[in-house]
Design an enzyme around this catalytic site. Structure first.
Site, PDB file in Angstrom:
ATOM      1  CG  HIS A 138      -1.880   1.228   1.059  1.00  0.00           C
ATOM      2  ND1 HIS A 138      -2.926   1.264   0.156  1.00  0.00           N
ATOM      3  CD2 HIS A 138      -1.835   2.446   1.634  1.00  0.00           C
ATOM      4  CE1 HIS A 138      -3.496   2.456   0.216  1.00  0.00           C
ATOM      5  NE2 HIS A 138      -2.850   3.187   1.106  1.00  0.00           N
ATOM      6  CG  ASP A 171      -0.404   5.595   0.099  1.00  0.00           C
ATOM      7  OD1 ASP A 171      -1.512   5.503  -0.468  1.00  0.00           O
ATOM      8  OD2 ASP A 171      -0.262   5.489   1.328  1.00  0.00           O
ATOM      9  CG  HIS A 206      -0.257  10.626   1.123  1.00  0.00           C
ATOM     10  ND1 HIS A 206      -0.230  10.051  -0.122  1.00  0.00           N
ATOM     11  CD2 HIS A 206      -1.107   9.875   1.864  1.00  0.00           C
ATOM     12  CE1 HIS A 206      -1.035   9.006  -0.145  1.00  0.00           C
ATOM     13  NE2 HIS A 206      -1.577   8.887   1.046  1.00  0.00           N
TER      14      HIS A 206
END
Length: 137
Positions: free
Chosen positions: A64, A68, A91
């Site tokens: 994951h 991202d 992020h």
């Protein structure tokens, strides 16, 4: 990593986001995780994964994070041929790195190719998905 559409779908795209049960209420109170459920997220308490089906992959959390990162670098607006090593990224850090990179034009160059054959004739080396390790120099 070399992705075909099938590789991406099979290896990366189904990796769910994850979070801690203790944070769910705060997220919802602040307008986040509106569509969150155990179907599309992995929820962890202090000791275990709460999803009945467990993880989709042994390394689903890592996959994951890769998802991202792919999404975050897509904001550049063109394909990137490069080598990235990230540790505990998220992020905010991904976007910070991209802003710094794009401002530092001595660290990248724009390439253009008239045909796909031109690209395949270049000496760009891309590791195959699965190693998740840098290629030797």
């Amino acid at each position: 990593m070399t992705f075909s559409g099938k590789d991406f779908v099979r290896e990366i795209s189904t990796a769910r986001t994850f979070g801690f049960l203790k944070d769910v209420q705060t997220l919802k109170e602040n307008g986040f995780a509106k569509g969150g459920s155990l179907d599309n997220a992995v929820v962890i308490d202090d000791f275990r994964i709460l999803n009945d089906d467990g993880l989709r992959f042994e390394d689903e959390f890592v996959r994951h994070k890769i998802l991202d990162f792919i999404g975050d670098i897509a904001i550049v607006g063109c394909p990137i041929i490069g080598h990235f090593v990230v540790k505990k990224s998220g992020h905010f850090l991904n976007q910070y790195m991209l802003k710094k990179l794009m401002k530092s034009k001595k660290h990248w160059k724009m390439l253009s190719f008239e045909t796909p054959e031109e690209f395949t004739g270049t000496s760009v080396r891309l590791p195959r998905f699965g190693t998740l390790k840098p290629l030797p120099a």
